[in-house]
Design an enzyme around this catalytic site. Structure first.
Site, short mmCIF file in Angstrom:
data_model
loop_
_atom_site.label_atom_id
_atom_site.label_comp_id
_atom_site.label_asym_id
_atom_site.label_seq_id
_atom_site.Cartn_x
_atom_site.Cartn_y
_atom_site.Cartn_z
N GLU A 91 0.81 -1.22 -0.01
CA GLU A 91 -0.19 0.01 -0.18
C GLU A 91 0.75 1.19 -0.14
OE1 GLU A 91 -3.95 -1.93 2.26
OE2 GLU A 91 -2.48 -0.41 3.40
N CYS A 104 3.39 8.49 0.89
CA CYS A 104 4.12 7.61 2.09
C CYS A 104 4.45 6.21 1.42
CB CYS A 104 3.02 7.74 2.98
SG CYS A 104 3.50 6.23 4.53
N CYS A 111 6.56 -6.81 7.35
CA CYS A 111 7.91 -6.23 8.25
C CYS A 111 8.44 -7.32 9.26
CB CYS A 111 7.44 -4.91 8.80
SG CYS A 111 8.85 -4.15 9.81
N CYS A 115 6.62 -4.88 15.74
CA CYS A 115 6.01 -3.79 16.72
C CYS A 115 4.72 -4.29 17.24
CB CYS A 115 6.24 -2.42 16.05
SG CYS A 115 7.88 -2.02 15.71
N CYS A 118 1.56 -2.42 15.57
CA CYS A 118 1.48 -2.09 14.09
C CYS A 118 0.85 -3.24 13.36
CB CYS A 118 3.18 -2.03 13.65
SG CYS A 118 3.16 -1.70 11.85
N GLY A 164 6.74 -1.82 6.40
CA GLY A 164 8.32 -2.27 6.11
C GLY A 164 8.96 -1.21 6.87
N GLU A 165 10.45 -1.80 7.29
CA GLU A 165 11.30 -0.96 7.81
C GLU A 165 12.54 -0.59 6.98
OE1 GLU A 165 12.33 0.53 10.73
OE2 GLU A 165 14.22 0.75 9.60
N SER A 196 11.96 7.17 7.88
CA SER A 196 11.47 6.67 9.37
C SER A 196 11.97 5.26 9.69
CB SER A 196 9.93 6.89 9.61
OG SER A 196 9.69 6.30 10.78
N SER A 219 11.44 6.02 15.35
CA SER A 219 10.37 5.90 15.80
C SER A 219 10.84 5.49 17.12
CB SER A 219 9.56 4.51 15.14
OG SER A 219 9.19 4.91 14.15
N LEU A 220 10.56 6.49 18.17
CA LEU A 220 11.17 6.25 19.71
C LEU A 220 10.03 5.69 20.49
CD1 LEU A 220 13.46 6.85 21.76
CD2 LEU A 220 12.36 8.96 21.97
N ASN A 295 -3.47 4.98 16.51
CA ASN A 295 -4.41 4.59 15.26
C ASN A 295 -5.15 3.24 15.36
OD1 ASN A 295 -4.55 7.17 13.92
ND2 ASN A 295 -2.48 6.55 12.97
N CYS A 338 -1.13 5.93 9.66
CA CYS A 338 -0.08 5.35 10.14
C CYS A 338 -0.34 4.04 10.77
CB CYS A 338 0.92 6.06 11.38
SG CYS A 338 1.36 7.82 10.67
N1 SAH Z 1 9.10 1.04 10.00
C1 SAH Z 1 9.31 2.33 10.16
C2 SAH Z 1 8.45 3.25 9.07
C3 SAH Z 1 7.00 2.89 9.02
S1 SAH Z 1 5.89 3.15 10.31
C4 SAH Z 1 9.16 2.75 11.52
O1 SAH Z 1 8.72 2.03 12.17
O2 SAH Z 1 9.55 4.04 11.76
C5 SAH Z 1 5.69 5.11 10.24
C6 SAH Z 1 5.28 5.32 11.74
O3 SAH Z 1 4.10 4.67 12.07
C7 SAH Z 1 6.08 4.81 12.82
O4 SAH Z 1 6.47 5.78 13.71
C8 SAH Z 1 5.33 3.55 13.39
O5 SAH Z 1 5.84 3.36 14.69
C9 SAH Z 1 3.90 4.56 13.44
N2 SAH Z 1 2.82 3.40 13.52
C10 SAH Z 1 2.79 2.22 13.33
N3 SAH Z 1 1.61 1.57 13.92
C11 SAH Z 1 0.96 2.70 14.32
C12 SAH Z 1 -0.45 2.79 14.66
N4 SAH Z 1 -1.20 1.76 14.64
N5 SAH Z 1 -0.70 4.02 15.08
C13 SAH Z 1 -0.03 5.28 14.86
N6 SAH Z 1 1.12 5.03 14.48
C14 SAH Z 1 1.75 3.68 14.07
FE1 SF4 Z 2 7.75 -2.68 11.05
FE2 SF4 Z 2 7.57 0.07 11.54
FE3 SF4 Z 2 5.54 -1.48 11.69
FE4 SF4 Z 2 7.44 -1.67 13.64
S1 SF4 Z 2 6.19 0.12 13.19
S2 SF4 Z 2 6.24 -3.49 12.65
S3 SF4 Z 2 9.43 -1.21 12.20
S4 SF4 Z 2 6.54 -1.10 9.94
#
Ligand code: SAH
Ligand code: SF4
Length: 374
Positions: A91, A104, A111, A115, A118, A164-165, A196, A219-220, A295, A338
């Site tokens: 997507e 985006c 991935c 996390c 996610c 993806g990362e 990111s 992504s902290l 989200n 996101c």
């Molecule tokens: N994999 C990379 C980039 C893609 S995710 C990363 O993790 O940074 C882009 C952003 O969306 C990241 O900061 C991620 O932590 C955040 N994200 C993932 N799932 C989410 C959710 N359900 N609600 C809000 N942000 C989310």
């Molecule tokens: Fe992968 Fe980013 Fe989702 Fe974490 S937040 S599982 S690194 S896509």
């Protein structure tokens, strides 16, 4: 299957042409036709030698990725499901905001980082995307916008924040970035691209040395190791000490201030203790904080904090001298926000033939209104 032309950086194309006995200067004209004039059929490149055109036509694929589904949210965010040559899908989301139109893009199918908040993580890693599949998302969607939305709908920015990362797919994302930034081609400036990452320490260390100098977002999500590990299992290996050891090596002049993304989830990382830890960990002069209220998606285990709680957190960070913003949620009615992205866009998840919408009506209605269903 032929390799895609969109895998080639400008230097790759130059090297390829000279290796095959053609003039490497042809690369300038070819990039100009494809990326500036938007003419991708070699037959029409009037100032390029016939022999090199034939060679490229025979050996490279110039097709755009196929858009198999698209939907538009009520806020104007458009989500696209794009299909690659092997049938895998990812997507891509186009997000309008003020004078910008940000794309985006995804970097992998699925991935591996896992996390716990996610949606993408639930599908595991299927494969890395090739450079041409990353650039291809841009080309296919820009082309769609030109055709369906008009010549003014130009993508201005790119964020590597889809599925993806990106740093797990380092070399391919590096090539894609070189193609995006090539002055001979799309010519997107370094300020227009943001990568990111969830914090792959060895790749961050490498990034400081040989990645084009794009904006970096980390992504902290928590400044406390125990909480961060719960949210992001990667923190077991690359904890905050190691992460910040690597971040210090990123040359700040080129990357200006680093953005820290902080996903806010109710009762997980939104307490005063979390605020204080964050205020202590980050340097307010060198960091920007971007709060991302969680989200929700079908089956998600976290909850979004209340609006008051989100504003309170923001206020606490501003009081501590930080530049802190809230990422407005875009496209959530079509699961384009996101963390809501997932490859197999499953209509059944959203709409039951007999009983109607299974989630929230706005999702179903945006799916139904769409004329482009697969
Ligand atoms: N994999 C990379 C980039 C893609 S995710 C990363 O993790 O940074 C882009 C952003 O969306 C990241 O900061 C991620 O932590 C955040 N994200 C993932 N799932 C989410 C959710 N359900 N609600 C809000 N942000 C989310
Ligand atoms: Fe992968 Fe980013 Fe989702 Fe974490 S937040 S599982 S690194 S896509």
């Amino acid at each position: 299957m032929k390799p895609s032309f969109f895998d080639l950086t400008f230097d790759d194309l130059k090297a390829l042409l000279s290796e095959k006995g053609f003039s490497p200067f042809g690369a300038t004209q070819i990039f100009d036709w494809v990326y500036k004039k938007w003419v991708k059929d070699p037959e029409n490149w009037t100032n390029v030698s016939k022999a090199s055109r034939e060679f490229l036509t025979e050996n490279y694929d110039f097709e755009f990725l196929k858009i198999v589904w698209s939907g538009t949210s009520k806020d104007g965010t458009r989500k696209f499901l794009v299909k690659m040559a092997d049938g895998q899908t990812v997507e891509t989301v186009a997000i309008p905001a003020r004078e910008r139109l940000t794309l985006c893009v995804s970097s992998q199918v699925g991935c591996a980082v896992g996390c716990t908040f996610c949606h993408t993580a639930t599908q595991g890693l299927k494969r890395h995307l090739k450079p041409g599949e990353v650039v291809g998302q841009y080309m296919a969607i820009q082309n769609w916008l030109f055709e369906k939305a008009g010549k003014d709908e130009k993508l201005t920015n790119i964020v590597y924040m889809g599925q993806g990362e990106p740093l797990h797919n380092y070399e391919n994302m590096k090539k894609a970035t070189l193609i995006f930034m090539s002055e001979r081609g799309l010519n997107l400036g370094q300020r227009r691209i943001t990568l990111s990452t969830s914090g792959l320490v060895p790749a961050i260390e490498k990034l400081a040395i040989d990645f084009p100098p794009v904006n970096i977002a980390i992504s902290l999500h928590s400044a406390r190791n125990d909480v961060r590990t719960e949210m992001m299992p990667i923190n077991k290996v690359y904890d905050l000490e190691r992460l910040f050891g690597a971040i210090k090596k990123i040359p700040l002049k080129a990357h200006r201030r680093i953005t820290y993304e902080y996903l806010l989830a109710a009762d997980i990382n939104d307490s005063l203790e979390d605020v204080e830890a964050l205020g202590k960990l980050l340097n307010s002069k060198e960091s920007k904080i971007n709060l991302i209220p969680f989200n929700e998606y079908p089956g998600s285990k976290y909850r979004r904090p209340t609006e008051e709680k989100i504003m309170w957190f923001l206020d606490q960070m501003i009081k501590r001298g930080f530049t802190c913003t809230i990422r407005t949620t875009k496209g959530s009615d079509i699961l384009a926000a996101c963390g809501q992205l997932k490859s197999e866009f499953d209509k059944i998840n959203l709409w039951d033939k007999n009983t109607g919408p299974k989630i929230i009506p706005s999702i179903a209605s945006s799916v139904l209104q769409n004329q482009n269903l697969p």
